[in-house]
Structures are given as C-alpha cells and as structure tokens.
Design a protein around this motif. Sequence first.
Motif, mmCIF file in Angstrom:
data_model
loop_
_atom_site.group_PDB
_atom_site.id
_atom_site.type_symbol
_atom_site.label_atom_id
_atom_site.label_comp_id
_atom_site.label_asym_id
_atom_site.label_seq_id
_atom_site.Cartn_x
_atom_site.Cartn_y
_atom_site.Cartn_z
ATOM 1 N N VAL A 152 1.967 61.344 17.057
ATOM 2 C CA VAL A 152 2.448 61.658 18.588
ATOM 3 C C VAL A 152 3.830 62.375 19.495
ATOM 4 C CG1 VAL A 152 -0.048 61.050 19.183
ATOM 5 C CG2 VAL A 152 1.793 59.485 19.100
ATOM 6 N N THR A 153 3.797 63.020 20.758
ATOM 7 C CA THR A 153 5.101 62.154 21.127
ATOM 8 C C THR A 153 6.069 61.509 22.026
ATOM 9 O OG1 THR A 153 4.717 63.770 22.510
ATOM 10 C CG2 THR A 153 5.911 64.668 20.245
ATOM 11 N N GLY A 154 6.923 61.071 21.793
ATOM 12 C CA GLY A 154 6.704 60.104 22.689
ATOM 13 C C GLY A 154 6.937 58.803 22.496
ATOM 14 N N ARG A 155 7.140 57.895 22.979
ATOM 15 C CA ARG A 155 7.556 56.107 23.201
ATOM 16 C C ARG A 155 5.926 55.748 22.202
ATOM 17 N NH1 ARG A 155 10.099 51.887 25.935
ATOM 18 N NH2 ARG A 155 9.171 50.253 24.650
ATOM 19 N N THR A 156 6.306 55.081 20.796
ATOM 20 C CA THR A 156 5.255 54.276 20.800
ATOM 21 C C THR A 156 5.672 52.896 19.758
ATOM 22 O OG1 THR A 156 5.655 55.205 18.255
ATOM 23 C CG2 THR A 156 3.582 56.441 19.597
ATOM 24 N N PRO A 174 0.410 55.029 11.447
ATOM 25 C CA PRO A 174 1.349 55.315 12.170
ATOM 26 C C PRO A 174 0.391 57.460 12.635
ATOM 27 C CG PRO A 174 2.800 55.636 11.012
ATOM 28 C CD PRO A 174 1.626 54.362 9.863
#
Lengths: 443, 575
Positions: free
Chosen positions: B564-568, B561
């Motif tokens: 980062v921010t947001g959707r992954t 991982p």
Amino acid sequence: MTKITRRSILRGALGGAAVGVGIPLLDCFLDNNGTAIAATGQRIPVRFGTWIWGCGFIPEKWVPTTVGREYLMPEDLAPLEPYRDKLAIFSGFDVKLDGVPNKPHVTGCLGLRTGVPVPNESVKAPTFDVLIGQKIGGDSRFRSIEVSTSGVERSYSYHAAGSPNPSETSPLTLYRRLFGEGFQDPNAAIFTPDTRTMAQKSVLSAVSEDRQKLMRTVGASDRQRLDEYFTSLRQIEQQLALRLEPPAPVQDFTKPAPPPEVPLNSEMGAVMETHRLMAGLLAKALQCNQTRVFNVLLSDTASNLRREGETTTHHTLTHEEPVDKQLGYQREVSWFATKSMIAWKDFLDALDAIPEGDGTLLDNCLVFAHSDCSIAKSHAVEGIPAMVAGNAGGKVRTGYHLAGKGDPITRLGLTVQQAMGVQVEKWGALSMETRRTVTELIA
Amino acid sequence: MTRFLALPSRTRLAEALSSRRRQVAAALLGLGALALIALSLGSGEPDPVGGPTVLRRLTETQYRATIADVFAPDIPVNARFEKPVRYEGLVAIGTGTSGMSPFAMEQYDTAAQGIAAAVLSAKRRKDFLPCLPANAKAFHEECAREFLSDVGLMLFRRPLSATEVSRYVGLARRTQEQLGNFYTGLELSLYTMLVSPEFLFRIEQAKPGADDGTGELDAYSKAARLSYFLTNSTPDRELLRAAGEGELDSRWGLSRQVDRLMASDRFEGAVEAFFADMLQFDRFDELSKDPAIYPAFNSDVIADAQEQTLRTIVNHLVTEDADYRDLFTTRETFLTRPLGVIYRTPVPTRGDWEHVVFANDANRAGIQSHVSFLALHSHPGRSSPTLRGYAVRQVFLCQHVPDPPANVDFSAVEENAHQKNSTARDRLVMHSTEPSCAGCHKVMDPLGLTMEQYDGVGTFRTRENGAFIDTSGSLDGTDFNTTAGLAQALRNHPETPRCVAERMFKAAVGRDITWGERAYLDWLDEQFADDGYRVPELMRRIALSRNFFAVSGGDDARGKPQVVTGRTSEPGDKS
C-alpha cells in the motif's frame, strides 16, 4: 560488413558431437566500422551500477557553489577532478517523506531507490537497480553482483520486502564466484561443449513443469515469492545455456589472479583496500560480460567505519562529535566523508583502467552514486548527495553540477531507468511521484 | 584467582539427569490413556483459531540437518547461505516471508550438485540405493523407480504422485541415454529434486474443505511442522508413516509422536536453534571489534561465546529441566580457555569445555551477563548501555522500542561526549533530560547502565576512562546496582516468561500471531506458569494443542507487509 559471424562458424563446426575447436581471433571481426562494435562483431553492452557510501557529506566541502559546466570542485570532490567530464554532480534533491517516520539511515536510502519511503526495511517496490536488471541483465551469467566492503552482508538492492540481494563481503569469495567454477575464459583457444551440462540443463527444465499447479495452491503473497524463485531459477538455466555456447572473445581481457584473503575489518584503511580489490574484480567481470548490473556498498548507511584504536565509529561520531567552532563542521566525521570520496575515485579508476572500444569500460557504464542522508547528524533526507559517472555508451551526458532545488530525488531514479531502456513514464509515490525526466542527463 | 568451581564432567551429570528423565517419562507413559483422556477433556484450551498456511524457506541449519538425516552426516553441503531475513524478532518468522534471490539459488544449485554427486558416487551409492546393477550402461527401471520414489518421499516430506515418479524416472532415463551411465541418470534426477521449490520451501497445505472458517493442516504438512518444531529437521520415516496412516489426526497418535521426537537426540538441537535465533547469534557473522582495543577478542572467542550460552541454555532447560526464569540468574555455565581470557579467569582444561559455576564475587549471573550478549550489543570500540538496554527489552521481554526520532538535536550530547574522565552515564545524561529522547531512553539506559561494568567485549571492569562507574540502574520499578540485582529483576519480570512462550509459538507456526490467537496465548502463558516454566513442557503443550495445526481461510490476513502507499507500521509492534 561481412555476414560471417563467429558464432555461425562455430555452429557449423560443432555439428552435434562434442569436439574441441580452435577459435582463431579473426581480424575481420575487429572493429572497422564504428566504435560501438567490439572485436566480436557484437555491440558493447551498457552496464548499470550503484555505489553507496554511508552517513552523507559535509556540504561546505562537497556542494559546488555554482552550477553548470564550469563549477569549481570543493575540497572533498577535488580528487575527482580527473573525471570532471565523466561525472555529473547532483545536489539539493530530496526524499519526500509524506509523514512516513524517518528511520535513520534507512528511509532515505531505500526511499530514493524504490520511490516509496518506508519506515523500515519492508520495501513496497523493487529498488531501481532490480528494475534495470530486468531490462538489461537477463543475458549475462549473473543478473547482478552485489558487494560490500566494510564487512556487512546487507545490500540496498531488493526484489521485494524480505528479498534483498545479499552482498559479497570477501574479495576472495567474490573472485571464486566470478572466476572460479563455471567461468569460461572468453579468449580460451579451445571450446568444448560439455555433454553433462547439456543433460543438466535438460533435467532442470522439469522443475518448472509444476509451476502453475503449485501457484494455485498458495496465497497471493506466497505466489509472489514462488515467482521470485522461478525467476532466480531462470538465472541458473541461463548460466547453463551460456556454458553451451562458445563465449564471445573480449579484447584486452586476461583473467585476474585470485586476491589475498582479508579479515573482516571495518577500519577505514582496510576497507579502502578491500574496496580496491573488489572494484578491480568487478571491473574485470563487467569487461567479460559476467554481469551488467552491480551494487557496491562502501560503508553501511549507519556507517561502522572506524579509525585504528578509536573507540567511536563514523556513525556514532556524527552524533557525538562537537562541531569544530573554527571549521564549522565535525572534524572527525569530515575525515570519513573525505575518505569516502577518495574511495569513489578508486572505483572510477578501476572502471576507467579497462580499455573498451575507443574509450574505457567507464564510458559504457552508468554508475549512480549516492548516500543515505545529507547531514548525518540530523538524519536529513533533504539534499542527499548523488552523482552519475560514465556515459552509458553515449546515452547520458555528464560534466556538470546540477542543483535540484528541492525536487524529489525520484527524478534521478526515473531518468537513469529511462536511460537504461526501462519503459517508465512516472515513478515514485505521493510527493515522490514524478514524470519529470532530468533532461540534462539524457544525451 | 579462581572465580568459579569446577563441576563433575558434563557427560556424567547428563547421564544421571537423563536417567532421571527416562524414569519420569516411563512413569508418565505408565499413566497412559488415563492421563491423555484427562488432557483432552480438561485442557481448557481456547477453541482453535489458526492463521494462514505458510510457505517457509528452510534455514541453513534446517537444510544441513535435513541432508544429514535423509542421507548421511558426511554428505557435503557446499554452499554459502546468505544472511537470513529476521522478521518480528525471529528468523523463524522471516522464513515465512523471505524470498529467493538469484544468489541464494546459485548456492542451492551448487549444494544440490555436490550432494547428488556424493550420494551416487561409486563409493557411497551402496548406502543409499536399493539395488546396484553392475551394468551401468543399461537403464534399470525398477531400481530407479524404487530409489527415486523413496528419496522423493524423504525430500518432499510426502509421497510422490504417480505422475511425479514417472517424471523423475523419465529424467533419469533420458540422462542415462544422453550420458550412457545409469548412476549419472539417477544423480541428475536427484539433483532436480534438490533444487525444486517443494524441497527448498515447506509448502503447507490445508485439508480440503477448510477454505472458509477454521480448518487444519493436512497430514503431511502437520508432520513437517511438528518435525521442524521439535527436531529442527525433516520428518523421519516413522513420522511420515504415522502421517500417512492418519495417526496425527488422533490425540493418541499425535502425542505418541511428540513424545518420540522429544526423546530423540535432535530435540536439544531444536531448543538450541530456537535460542540461537532469539538471541540473534547470526549477527556475529558481521561483528567486528577493534583489535587495537580488544586484542583478545578473536574468532575462537566469537565461536566459543555463542556455544557457551547455548550449552548453558540446553543444560539448564533440557538436561536439568529447570525453570526458564532461572536462566537469568544462573551462575552455572561452560567455559573454554579462550573465553577464560575475556572472563579474566583461568581455565585449566586445554581444548575442551569445563562445566563450571561462577563464584558469588565473579559478577556474573544469567545469560545476559555472558560475553555473547555483552559483546554483540556493543560498539566495535566500546560498550553501549543503550544497545544493551534495547536488546534486553527487545530480545528477552519482547518489547518494541521505537527508532530514535530522526530530527534529534545532538548538540547537548556532544558537549558531554568528549570530556576527560567521563563515563557512559555522563555521556548519556542528556538522554534522560531532553524530552524527545527521554521517552525511550528511560526504558533502555537505566538497565544498560548497570551492565556498564562490562566493557565492549564483556570483560568486567570498575572504571571507565579512569573514573569509577556508577552501576545503579532499574527495570520497570525495581532498582539495583549489581549484576545479581539486575538478574533477579529480569527473572521476576512478568514479561520474561510470556515473551518466550509467545516467541516459541510464533517460531513453531512460522508467522506472527493473529488477533484471534490472543486468548490462546494467554492460556499458553498460564499453562507455562503451572508447569513451573519448563520449556520442554511448553513445547509439548504447543505441539499437542489444537491451535498448533489450525488454519483459517484468507491468505492476506497474514501479518506481513502489504503493498500500500502511505504510512504504515509493522503489525504486532508494542510500544
């Protein structure tokens, strides 16, 4: 106040050679000038902890109908009436997903603890207890202590993805870790510094000599992991350093007796008993400064709690039990939710039973209690129930119900960090990012 | 009623088989250089691609085996190892991402103190020291240097530099001066090695000059990767020697070492460790069953159930060198008395294992019909077609089933859940009729419904709540209604061998595969088929392939991982 501290006497007496020194508990160290001073002449530390229960709540039995100080405690909060003044109730604070898939029972719990919702356990930031631990946990024997009372070893305390702090699941092993080998009774009459411990501390410092060289040979993400290794190693060095100093005496402390061995069991009655034992040990450990940070997991977020002889667990019931037409909620699920709040009261009882200064240990703690969701049946992360107990030595205000009205729950996480002295102005990501301190909470 | 036939004792069978294996091995060696030349020229292996070097934490079994191998099996390891981190289905991959909590460090510290004290104890030191000076009050430079540089070689899996040797000798000297005892000096110096990152982590290094493009591991990193892959333990002296003399860089030298390691006693342990990981047996530590519902399911059963499956696997794959796919149909297994209670079949031998074959009418076929699988993938008080179906997909077929949508409307499930005389099929009917559920449940439930003929701990049954259980189910187009039918379908599923080959490679390198390694995996898959799905042969091919040691530049290409921010989503997920 006199300039003679206990420690300076000891330093003089010790000189260099290993000698046994009788330590008189001098009256002049007993507090004669203010409540925040303990017998040792040191300020009483503030402690931070979290207390998690799984699978949310039954809103109509938990959310007070009015806000402010004069609220009525609904059925499930009723056992907590004795703690009304030491408790703040928070309803209606949300985890904002921003399109992140909601992994049931995980996304909400880790989202509110890291400020960044994730679709799995791979957190993108440390949980707030770790951030607070970095601020207040460094001087004690353990950076933090994690316990789980329903047999699952997990915790929701993460240094980074892949680095959870594992939970103790057995009262007896918890006891041995806290009060077994390496524990120094703060009120022991004799202190003998151990030359071997000195030698051990000295050789250990060699481990860090190659740190920079090693860091250069690995990539960025592995550097982070090595860095965590060295941070954990510092705790070991700290433990050795503490053993070379006479511990500060603690008023009213007696070392607890070892608890009985209890088998792994997720039956509610057994869990509550395990929880009482572990809460008692933890309170004793906090009292004599073994740690200043703790995380308690009463039941996992997808709760495996069960009733004797029943085929269905708490979590499964949240999905399968029909809503009782008369009550308007799931009767069996509600039984577990009610029991969970009784366990929460047990926990507060354990902290409040220990006198400290002119109050109790609880008064010098900030315990943040929360669940992973609000209504487990639909895995809702809106309105996750949360509470703050204790006054953190006067740093926070309690005794009211506050409705969040859909504010991001990170406001609570931000505020407790600030109350614990973490320098942070904004916290969380995207819709969870906030700079808005819950001013009602700050004293 | 006896539901199985007893077989000749395991040892006799094993002897016979292993003598056959030795003959085969000798014949292979006899072909010698000729075969090797053919191998290296005509293997058809895609060009090495590689991934990043990996910093891997030792697992608990690796730590214990390493201490036993470097010192002796009776040197105590007193530590409570925390629950390992599993990533992409394997703890072996998790070792490449997991950190080191203060708790873990406390445990390693305690273990290190105990190990160092035991090794240098008056009773045992003669077994480990090259010299035994009688005057412990003096410092014996040569003796310390010899001991510490040798033990350092074994613990760090590479020779110590001159600076490092001086440092450890210096620590011993300083301690001797402080505490007045030569052996205590050595003890604390050894303790320091045992808590240092270079022992607790395997820190892989690439050969110089490999920063851009594809390179390979340096010799000692190769030795460690090879050794933990094939023996689940630390490189022995011979392997370290070979590494030091550059032999692992030649095909001949490498294959000699691979043969040697695979012929060692430890090879079985490596196979066992891999499958215990793949089957997620560490989760048994947290398994709790309701004793009021399953009174016979005690800690003996929990331990024996895991061992039953691992014995079955090692016997089938290593001793008999049989087809991997037949693990899902085999009725040959091992039982103890406590297991006999759960299997409802008498086991005459007390306190030992019996090598047995389940009778045709015993309703057992394949390791997925073992108690270890059925009990682990159930609830505390009942079975679960969904959990079992999910586990078959995820564990044996490497398929990813998404998490349930969070906003499911469960009201329809509720209506069916609490009716009298209902079976799981009745309760789960909504899974297949409600569109938001059906997408995923139709890949899990039909498979699990055939497994409903076993209760929450794996005991065979024909009724649930008084009602007959309808055992009809299916797996990707194959219908069945018996254990044997399911076993055959799982055996013949094309993803079954592919899954184990892919996992084996990932476990060996300690990371998820990179995009460019797809072609190599395809090739490995073909070779596995050509080799008759023999797992030892698969492991040999991996160990000898150029992709195994390959390293590519760019640390953050790794499948882990990113911050980062947001959707992954997790890399490598399949749906």
